[in-house]
Design an enzyme around this catalytic site. Sequence first.
Site, PDB file in Angstrom:
ATOM      1  N   HIS A  79     -19.419  20.769 -30.326  1.00 51.36           N
ATOM      2  CA  HIS A  79     -18.046  20.281 -30.183  1.00 51.36           C
ATOM      3  C   HIS A  79     -17.723  20.064 -28.697  1.00 51.36           C
ATOM      4  O   HIS A  79     -17.276  18.997 -28.300  1.00 51.36           O
ATOM      5  CB  HIS A  79     -17.051  21.271 -30.794  1.00 51.36           C
ATOM      6  CG  HIS A  79     -15.636  21.072 -30.346  1.00 51.36           C
ATOM      7  ND1 HIS A  79     -14.872  19.993 -30.749  1.00 51.36           N
ATOM      8  CD2 HIS A  79     -14.844  21.781 -29.497  1.00 51.36           C
ATOM      9  CE1 HIS A  79     -13.678  20.070 -30.179  1.00 51.36           C
ATOM     10  NE2 HIS A  79     -13.634  21.140 -29.404  1.00 51.36           N
ATOM     11  N   TRP A 144     -21.026  25.090 -24.503  1.00 48.37           N
ATOM     12  CA  TRP A 144     -21.118  23.841 -23.725  1.00 48.37           C
ATOM     13  C   TRP A 144     -21.474  24.144 -22.269  1.00 48.37           C
ATOM     14  O   TRP A 144     -21.938  23.272 -21.547  1.00 48.37           O
ATOM     15  CB  TRP A 144     -19.828  23.026 -23.817  1.00 48.37           C
ATOM     16  CG  TRP A 144     -18.753  23.377 -22.836  1.00 48.37           C
ATOM     17  CD1 TRP A 144     -17.829  24.357 -22.986  1.00 48.37           C
ATOM     18  CD2 TRP A 144     -18.491  22.757 -21.566  1.00 48.37           C
ATOM     19  NE1 TRP A 144     -17.002  24.407 -21.883  1.00 48.37           N
ATOM     20  CE2 TRP A 144     -17.379  23.433 -20.991  1.00 48.37           C
ATOM     21  CE3 TRP A 144     -19.075  21.706 -20.842  1.00 48.37           C
ATOM     22  CZ2 TRP A 144     -16.860  23.094 -19.748  1.00 48.37           C
ATOM     23  CZ3 TRP A 144     -18.545  21.380 -19.602  1.00 48.37           C
ATOM     24  CH2 TRP A 144     -17.457  22.065 -19.069  1.00 48.37           C
ATOM     25  N   SER A 172     -26.280   7.371 -17.103  1.00 46.98           N
ATOM     26  CA  SER A 172     -25.239   6.441 -17.511  1.00 46.98           C
ATOM     27  C   SER A 172     -23.991   6.590 -16.626  1.00 46.98           C
ATOM     28  O   SER A 172     -23.433   5.593 -16.147  1.00 46.98           O
ATOM     29  CB  SER A 172     -24.888   6.701 -18.977  1.00 46.98           C
ATOM     30  OG  SER A 172     -23.650   6.148 -19.287  1.00 46.98           O
ATOM     31  N   HIS A 256     -16.638  22.244 -12.063  1.00 46.52           N
ATOM     32  CA  HIS A 256     -15.235  22.131 -11.699  1.00 46.52           C
ATOM     33  C   HIS A 256     -14.842  20.717 -11.304  1.00 46.52           C
ATOM     34  O   HIS A 256     -13.862  20.195 -11.821  1.00 46.52           O
ATOM     35  CB  HIS A 256     -14.752  23.159 -10.682  1.00 46.52           C
ATOM     36  CG  HIS A 256     -13.265  23.072 -10.633  1.00 46.52           C
ATOM     37  ND1 HIS A 256     -12.456  23.733 -11.508  1.00 46.52           N
ATOM     38  CD2 HIS A 256     -12.460  22.263  -9.920  1.00 46.52           C
ATOM     39  CE1 HIS A 256     -11.208  23.348 -11.316  1.00 46.52           C
ATOM     40  NE2 HIS A 256     -11.181  22.467 -10.354  1.00 46.52           N
ATOM     41  N   TYR A 260     -12.005  17.742 -13.155  1.00 45.95           N
ATOM     42  CA  TYR A 260     -11.095  16.791 -12.515  1.00 45.95           C
ATOM     43  C   TYR A 260     -11.512  15.357 -12.768  1.00 45.95           C
ATOM     44  O   TYR A 260     -10.666  14.459 -12.788  1.00 45.95           O
ATOM     45  CB  TYR A 260     -10.930  17.123 -11.026  1.00 45.95           C
ATOM     46  CG  TYR A 260      -9.955  18.262 -10.894  1.00 45.95           C
ATOM     47  CD1 TYR A 260      -8.586  18.017 -10.981  1.00 45.95           C
ATOM     48  CD2 TYR A 260     -10.392  19.568 -10.803  1.00 45.95           C
ATOM     49  CE1 TYR A 260      -7.679  19.055 -10.947  1.00 45.95           C
ATOM     50  CE2 TYR A 260      -9.486  20.621 -10.768  1.00 45.95           C
ATOM     51  CZ  TYR A 260      -8.125  20.354 -10.845  1.00 45.95           C
ATOM     52  OH  TYR A 260      -7.234  21.379 -10.837  1.00 45.95           O
ATOM     53  N   SER A 271       0.673   7.136 -14.227  1.00 44.11           N
ATOM     54  CA  SER A 271       1.413   6.557 -13.101  1.00 44.11           C
ATOM     55  C   SER A 271       1.691   5.069 -13.296  1.00 44.11           C
ATOM     56  O   SER A 271       2.443   4.471 -12.524  1.00 44.11           O
ATOM     57  CB  SER A 271       0.633   6.753 -11.792  1.00 44.11           C
ATOM     58  OG  SER A 271       0.371   8.116 -11.595  1.00 44.11           O
ATOM     59  N   LYS A 334       2.106  15.845  -7.997  1.00 50.57           N
ATOM     60  CA  LYS A 334       2.026  14.722  -8.935  1.00 50.57           C
ATOM     61  C   LYS A 334       3.128  14.833  -9.984  1.00 50.57           C
ATOM     62  O   LYS A 334       3.816  13.859 -10.306  1.00 50.57           O
ATOM     63  CB  LYS A 334       0.652  14.672  -9.599  1.00 50.57           C
ATOM     64  CG  LYS A 334      -0.489  14.601  -8.607  1.00 50.57           C
ATOM     65  CD  LYS A 334      -1.628  13.737  -9.070  1.00 50.57           C
ATOM     66  CE  LYS A 334      -1.229  12.327  -9.326  1.00 50.57           C
ATOM     67  NZ  LYS A 334      -1.692  11.386  -8.327  1.00 50.57           N
ATOM     68  N   ARG A 453     -13.327  34.489 -26.763  1.00 47.99           N
ATOM     69  CA  ARG A 453     -13.633  33.159 -27.285  1.00 47.99           C
ATOM     70  C   ARG A 453     -15.037  33.171 -27.889  1.00 47.99           C
ATOM     71  O   ARG A 453     -15.796  34.119 -27.716  1.00 47.99           O
ATOM     72  CB  ARG A 453     -13.533  32.126 -26.165  1.00 47.99           C
ATOM     73  CG  ARG A 453     -14.510  32.364 -25.029  1.00 47.99           C
ATOM     74  CD  ARG A 453     -14.163  31.556 -23.801  1.00 47.99           C
ATOM     75  NE  ARG A 453     -14.523  30.156 -23.941  1.00 47.99           N
ATOM     76  CZ  ARG A 453     -14.835  29.351 -22.911  1.00 47.99           C
ATOM     77  NH1 ARG A 453     -14.831  29.823 -21.684  1.00 47.99           N
ATOM     78  NH2 ARG A 453     -15.133  28.097 -23.109  1.00 47.99           N
TER      79      ARG A 453
HETATM   80  C1  HEM Z   1      -3.346  23.683 -11.613  1.00 46.03           C
HETATM   81  C2  HEM Z   1      -4.571  23.364 -11.746  1.00 46.03           C
HETATM   82  C3  HEM Z   1      -5.613  24.264 -12.383  1.00 46.03           C
HETATM   83  C4  HEM Z   1      -5.955  25.552 -12.077  1.00 46.03           C
HETATM   84  C5  HEM Z   1      -5.346  26.412 -11.002  1.00 46.03           C
HETATM   85  C6  HEM Z   1      -7.015  25.929 -12.972  1.00 46.03           C
HETATM   86  C7  HEM Z   1      -7.642  27.167 -12.987  1.00 46.03           C
HETATM   87  C8  HEM Z   1      -8.638  27.525 -13.864  1.00 46.03           C
HETATM   88  C9  HEM Z   1      -9.329  28.776 -13.832  1.00 46.03           C
HETATM   89  C10 HEM Z   1      -9.086  29.890 -12.836  1.00 46.03           C
HETATM   90  C11 HEM Z   1     -10.243  28.771 -14.842  1.00 46.03           C
HETATM   91  C12 HEM Z   1     -11.246  29.862 -15.196  1.00 46.03           C
HETATM   92  C13 HEM Z   1     -10.706  30.746 -16.234  1.00 46.03           C
HETATM   93  C14 HEM Z   1     -11.714  31.731 -16.723  1.00 46.03           C
HETATM   94  O1  HEM Z   1     -12.761  31.328 -17.258  1.00 46.03           O
HETATM   95  O2  HEM Z   1     -11.435  32.930 -16.612  1.00 46.03           O
HETATM   96  C15 HEM Z   1     -10.108  27.523 -15.514  1.00 46.03           C
HETATM   97  C16 HEM Z   1     -10.865  27.145 -16.600  1.00 46.03           C
HETATM   98  C17 HEM Z   1     -10.933  25.842 -17.049  1.00 46.03           C
HETATM   99  N1  HEM Z   1     -10.151  24.789 -16.641  1.00 46.03           N
HETATM  100 FE1  HEM Z   1      -8.656  24.895 -15.295  1.00 46.03          FE
HETATM  101  N2  HEM Z   1      -7.290  24.894 -13.801  1.00 46.03           N
HETATM  102  C18 HEM Z   1      -6.463  23.863 -13.465  1.00 46.03           C
HETATM  103  C19 HEM Z   1      -6.429  22.618 -14.033  1.00 46.03           C
HETATM  104  C20 HEM Z   1      -7.382  22.158 -14.902  1.00 46.03           C
HETATM  105  C21 HEM Z   1      -7.532  20.779 -15.283  1.00 46.03           C
HETATM  106  C22 HEM Z   1      -6.709  19.628 -14.769  1.00 46.03           C
HETATM  107  C23 HEM Z   1      -8.572  20.743 -16.143  1.00 46.03           C
HETATM  108  C24 HEM Z   1      -9.205  19.564 -16.861  1.00 46.03           C
HETATM  109  C25 HEM Z   1      -8.655  18.488 -17.223  1.00 46.03           C
HETATM  110  C26 HEM Z   1      -9.050  22.086 -16.326  1.00 46.03           C
HETATM  111  C27 HEM Z   1     -10.080  22.428 -17.160  1.00 46.03           C
HETATM  112  C28 HEM Z   1     -10.592  23.674 -17.293  1.00 46.03           C
HETATM  113  C29 HEM Z   1     -11.680  24.006 -18.162  1.00 46.03           C
HETATM  114  C30 HEM Z   1     -12.453  23.022 -19.044  1.00 46.03           C
HETATM  115  C31 HEM Z   1     -11.888  25.374 -18.035  1.00 46.03           C
HETATM  116  C32 HEM Z   1     -12.828  26.290 -18.792  1.00 46.03           C
HETATM  117  C33 HEM Z   1     -14.225  25.968 -18.839  1.00 46.03           C
HETATM  118  C34 HEM Z   1     -14.960  26.931 -19.718  1.00 46.03           C
HETATM  119  O3  HEM Z   1     -15.094  28.103 -19.343  1.00 46.03           O
HETATM  120  O4  HEM Z   1     -15.404  26.516 -20.791  1.00 46.03           O
HETATM  121  N3  HEM Z   1      -8.303  22.923 -15.563  1.00 46.03           N
HETATM  122  N4  HEM Z   1      -9.130  26.767 -14.891  1.00 46.03           N
HETATM  123 CU   LIG Z   2     -12.367  25.066 -12.627  1.00 45.14          CU
END
Ligand code: HEM
Ligand SMILES: [Cu+2]
Lengths: 534, 376
Positions: A79, A144, A172, A256, A260, A271, A334, A453
């Site tokens: 998934h 994943w 790709s 990471h 983004y 926008s 933003k 999880r």
């Molecule tokens: C304000 C902005 C953001 C902050 C401060 C932030 C912070 C974090 C932090 C600290 C984690 C790790 C959590 C953990 O595993 O304990 C996390 C996980 C994650 N974040 Fe964010 N994040 C932000 C925005 C985003 C955005 C914009 C996306 C994607 C569109 C995103 C996607 C993810 C994903 C996919 C994970 C988990 C990955 C995984 O362990 O499978 N985050 N984020």
């Molecule tokens: Cu991250």
Amino acid sequence: MSEAISAVDHDDHSHGPAKGITRWLFTTNHKDIGTLYLWFSFSMLLIGGVLALIVRAELFQPGLQFVSPDFFNQMTTNHGLIMVFGAIMPAFVGLANWLIPMQVGAPDMALPRMNNLSFWILPFAFGMLIATLFSEAGGLNFGWTFYAPLSTTYAPDSVTFFIFAVHLMGASSIMGSINIIATILNMRAPGMTLMKMPMFVWTWLITAYLLLAVMPVLAGLVTMMLFDIHFGTSFFNAAGGGDPLLFQHIFWFFGHPEVYIMILPAFGIVSHIIPAFARKRLFGYDSMVYAVASIAFLSFIVWAHHMFTVGMPLAGQLFFMYTTMLIAVPTGVKVFNWVSTMWRGSMTFETPMLFSIAFVVLFTIGGFSGLMLAITPADYQYHDTYFVVAHFHYVLVPGSLFSIMAAVYYWFPKWTGKMYSERLGKLHFWFSFVGVNVTFFPQHFSGLAGMPRRIPDYALQFADFNMVSSIGAFIFGFSQILFLFVLIHGIRNGKPAAARAWEGARGLEWTLPSPAPYHSFTHPPKVTDDEAHA
Amino acid sequence: MKQSIKYVSMILGLIMAGYGFADELNMPVGVTEISRQVYGLHMTIFWVCVVIGAIVFSVMFWSIISHRRSLGYKAATFHESTTLELAWTVIPTLLLVIMAIPATQVLIAMYDTGGEDMTVEVRGYQWKWQYKYLDDDYNQTFSFFSSLSTPKDQIENRSIKGEHYLLEVDNHLRIPANRKVRFLITSEDVIHSWWVPDFAVKRDAVPGMLNELWTIVPETGFYRGQCTELCGKDHGFMPVVVEVMEEAAFDTWYAQEVVAAAVREEAMSKTFSNEELMAEGKQVYTTFCASCHLENGQGIPPVFPSLVGTAMMTGPRDEHLRLVFDGVPGSAMQAFGKQLDAVQLAAVVHYERHSWGNKAGDITQPRDVINLNSGQ
Ligand code: HEM
Ligand SMILES: [Cu+2]
């Protein structure tokens, strides 16, 4: 330059596309390729969605009902991989193909043949990935994020196919991003300076550089895995002198920026849509560009916030905590700019606008939980629980995915020359909106209550949250069938659309007739202040 | 749009309700000084988010309600303001700096290892925990495994699920109240993660690495957590259960265990009867082997081979012992020589050779295991 291109085109196929299947197999046309990407992405969304529904069905109640724990892990793994690499990323590339040439006033992408190749690799990559589910050795079951040594020493033999599939996806993406960079830097109409580029073009330019920087890192990572598995190296094997944490550092150095990559183009889309339906120019264009650029830069120095619990030295923890908190600042900028764009506009609420407003609200909620996760001591409690699952689904589903849907509705008239049914579109929106929140909001609670999880069965105190979440997931899942129906209905029965299908729409693409001609701009258009962004 | 206002206020209401009235919706406060501080950070950053969210969303919804074309509202033309841009860059940055101060303090406190009263090594295995009590020189005094004790019948919905469904183990970790206990965390195979929410203690168990953690728990009682890093098939089935005991009670228990370990050491030279071996063997098999090879020995081929009627089961006994002792590198079959003592190894091999229709017709004693290794 564009004279030359249109002359060549004349020799090949003078008026429009070839007929039959070869049109799609051999096409070098940015619109055809965009269409291929988008339908491919939609089919991956449905497949990935089915896997998610299997997961949610199993989690509907405590106890094992439908699947074995190992199969459950295969479902979560596939998934995640299918949604990230198969649904979200190709959808954005598809939108880039459709829109960037039109938005910069070019006839097509800069490298049309490579464009064809970068799409046609994908069905093979995902064919192979999905085929592993039926492999006798057992499907991919390591999540994943495929942490070693679970994905190396302890992996099913099918992991080698996974490695090859990732290589193909990476190739790709790299070709796609080279093409996008080449198009944006070389094919803009005269007068379109960088700081006059539409936001979607800007965000994609930066995204493409991010892709170029990190996809090779991912390729290196899976190659190291390949060597560990087949050629006796010990990059990630502690017993052989390697380090399992090296894997995680490399993965998140890719991972990471990757998250983004999945949100910057969404920023671009929103926008465009908010100003169009607020009938007011985007607020703070310059600061929007700088915010995206700073997010892109910061995204390279926050990776270890995914690894707060692995046991890093204090100094490392502090560094990554501070940088992660910092990245919330440009993200907030933003949001503030979008709200100011709406402020004192003259708003209407057609489907693309509804999706965009939901994007702003729900993405912000995801940003808030991100900020909470940035606080390292608190992250010890949140990490690897459903709280993280809630966080990234809030930024990715009502974030990235809603922006893609908003884009499809917004540019649909330009692509097809028809108007979709506004009534059905809104219905689709409301079902999706309710479904998404019912699915993911309770996951904050189950996470805080302590549910890890990636588990197929759970303690009794998590039962209520999970039941609600599963109901939401089915609502959301089935409303995407409605999406398909709205699109087909629009293509077949939609009313003809005007060139400027939306009253407030600005940008070069709206100066073209609807549907847009096969070779967008055969002569470079004049970039007026009215159609440019600054 | 009214509807979306309704939904958002519903969501916000839900958050408030959740945080204000029902504890089960929030992070547990926990029982240690550190866990209370972590809870404090969690609530602070939460309210920071709520306040920012309330401001941003009210401006937005005000605009959505009043600045709409259907009300005849004409769009303004402003589209930039350096003052505003500066304000909403600088103010959030300052807020975050303020937030970073307590976060840094708590983190530094969490890293204050050393000065411990006792040390326990926590070792992750697929799919159980091993706890080793270490003396002041870090020599092992005694150790045991801790694995899920919830019956299969409950998991497979054939009987009513108990109160601590999936959060119960056969042997739980015991620590004394009010003493600084240091944990050394590592893993034998893949990465696991050891978490007790009420202590605010979570750390990955990484093979080849020794992670340090500590806690001081003032309140006695049972505390439950789970493995939080995906570690394969039974990741969801390896809970952590810790009993915090009165210091005196703990000391008594500890002394008994040290004696029991010595008695066990003596048993290595004893000769066991077939019945004794079968009984002990069944118990060892259920705890250590049945998760892959299943209770009936059939396994889940091809990944987990069957043990019924195969050449190994009736062939030379020492080869069988060797395999269980060393495991199969690169597979899920672990080197049980590191986990089981000679009595357990002898018993489980004897059990396998004489169950499910296997009839090797020999007997395996602890000394055979010891000889196997000294003969090497
Ligand atoms: C304000 C902005 C953001 C902050 C401060 C932030 C912070 C974090 C932090 C600290 C984690 C790790 C959590 C953990 O595993 O304990 C996390 C996980 C994650 N974040 Fe964010 N994040 C932000 C925005 C985003 C955005 C914009 C996306 C994607 C569109 C995103 C996607 C993810 C994903 C996919 C994970 C988990 C990955 C995984 O362990 O499978 N985050 N984020
Ligand atoms: Cu991250």
